[in-house]
Motif scaffolding. Structure first.
Motif, PDB file in Angstrom:
ATOM      1  N   VAL A 104     -96.531 -41.500 -32.732  1.00  0.00           N
ATOM      2  CA  VAL A 104     -95.690 -40.394 -32.286  1.00  0.00           C
ATOM      3  C   VAL A 104     -96.082 -40.049 -30.862  1.00  0.00           C
ATOM      4  CG1 VAL A 104     -95.253 -37.917 -32.596  1.00  0.00           C
ATOM      5  CG2 VAL A 104     -95.192 -39.440 -34.555  1.00  0.00           C
ATOM      6  N   ALA A 105     -95.063 -39.746 -30.044  1.00  0.00           N
ATOM      7  CA  ALA A 105     -95.290 -39.343 -28.657  1.00  0.00           C
ATOM      8  C   ALA A 105     -94.663 -37.976 -28.404  1.00  0.00           C
ATOM      9  CB  ALA A 105     -94.698 -40.373 -27.699  1.00  0.00           C
ATOM     10  N   ILE A 106     -95.314 -37.203 -27.523  1.00  0.00           N
ATOM     11  CA  ILE A 106     -94.889 -35.849 -27.195  1.00  0.00           C
ATOM     12  C   ILE A 106     -94.983 -35.651 -25.691  1.00  0.00           C
ATOM     13  CG2 ILE A 106     -95.251 -33.379 -27.619  1.00  0.00           C
ATOM     14  CD1 ILE A 106     -97.465 -35.528 -29.571  1.00  0.00           C
ATOM     15  N   SER A 107     -93.933 -35.077 -25.085  1.00  0.00           N
ATOM     16  CA  SER A 107     -93.977 -34.694 -23.675  1.00  0.00           C
ATOM     17  C   SER A 107     -93.113 -33.453 -23.519  1.00  0.00           C
ATOM     18  CB  SER A 107     -93.451 -35.830 -22.783  1.00  0.00           C
ATOM     19  OG  SER A 107     -93.590 -35.508 -21.407  1.00  0.00           O
ATOM     20  N   GLY A 108     -93.550 -32.523 -22.675  1.00  0.00           N
ATOM     21  CA  GLY A 108     -92.757 -31.314 -22.537  1.00  0.00           C
ATOM     22  C   GLY A 108     -93.223 -30.419 -21.416  1.00  0.00           C
ATOM     23  N   ILE A 109     -92.597 -29.259 -21.368  1.00  0.00           N
ATOM     24  CA  ILE A 109     -92.890 -28.259 -20.343  1.00  0.00           C
ATOM     25  C   ILE A 109     -93.397 -27.015 -21.063  1.00  0.00           C
ATOM     26  CG2 ILE A 109     -91.964 -26.919 -18.417  1.00  0.00           C
ATOM     27  CD1 ILE A 109     -89.633 -29.124 -18.434  1.00  0.00           C
ATOM     28  N   ALA A 110     -94.719 -26.861 -21.088  1.00  0.00           N
ATOM     29  CA  ALA A 110     -95.338 -25.765 -21.821  1.00  0.00           C
ATOM     30  C   ALA A 110     -95.308 -24.454 -21.040  1.00  0.00           C
ATOM     31  CB  ALA A 110     -96.777 -26.127 -22.203  1.00  0.00           C
ATOM     32  N   GLY A 111     -95.174 -24.524 -19.722  1.00  0.00           N
ATOM     33  CA  GLY A 111     -95.097 -23.335 -18.900  1.00  0.00           C
ATOM     34  C   GLY A 111     -96.455 -22.799 -18.495  1.00  0.00           C
ATOM     35  N   PRO A 112     -96.503 -21.690 -17.843  1.00  0.00           N
ATOM     36  CA  PRO A 112     -95.365 -20.834 -17.559  1.00  0.00           C
ATOM     37  C   PRO A 112     -94.472 -21.350 -16.415  1.00  0.00           C
ATOM     38  CG  PRO A 112     -97.337 -19.867 -16.604  1.00  0.00           C
ATOM     39  CD  PRO A 112     -97.761 -21.100 -17.367  1.00  0.00           C
TER      40      PRO A 112
END
Length: 165
Positions: A104-112
């Motif tokens: 499984v792969a995960i990428s994102g914009i956690a912020g702030p």
């Protein structure tokens, strides 16, 4: 209940992932960006996880995604690291570079910071790759109204769900 550094919801789901994959005879790997190792940490909180958890790749930078997982630079240049195409390539790379049956792969914009109109803070993309299967299992979620910790926690929970048999 034993002490843990992590929220109980993560530990409980990670326990299911380890137990159910052990019963299925499967090994797992993860490729993490915005979660920074949180999924790997949750899995390794569980006694007996070494029978299931093969390895984790913490590929926070675009260079790491390319060097460690073989993500093509044209994917990142064209659609960015927070994209279905990127996480699918990350999951495929993790599978190819491990002994796992599922990755499984995960990428994102956690912020702030770091969000945009097209990809606001809280946007996270996920992909799962299964050895011997051409199924493309990927999705994008938006965790609105969450702070950085909340986005990361929710993303880790979704990633753990994707590791269930």
């Amino acid at each position: 209940m034993p002490d843990t550094l992590l929220p109980q919801s993560l530990v409980d789901l990670a326990t299911r992932v380890i137990e159910e994959n052990a019963m299925a005879g499967r090994k797992v790997a993860v490729a993490e960006s915005c979660t920074g190792g949180l999924v790997s940490a949750a899995l390794t909180e569980i006694p007996g996880s070494s029978a299931v958890f093969d390895r984790g790749f913490i590929t926070y930078s675009n260079e790491a995604k390319q060097e460690m997982l073989g993500v093509a630079s044209d994917i990142i240049d064209a659609v960015g690291a927070v994209s279905i195409a990127c996480v699918y390539a990350m999951a495929q790379g993790a599978l190819a570079r491990s002994q796992a049956d599922v990755a499984v792969a995960i990428s994102g914009i956690a912020g702030p910071d770091g969000g945009s109109e097209m990809k606001p803070v809280g946007t996270v993309v996920f992909a799962r790759a299964v050895r011997g299967s051409d199924d493309k299992d990927a999705e994008q979620r938006l965790f609105e109204g969450e702070d950085r910790a909340g986005v990361r926690r929710h993303a880790a929970l979704v990633a753990l769900e994707l590791l269930l048999p």
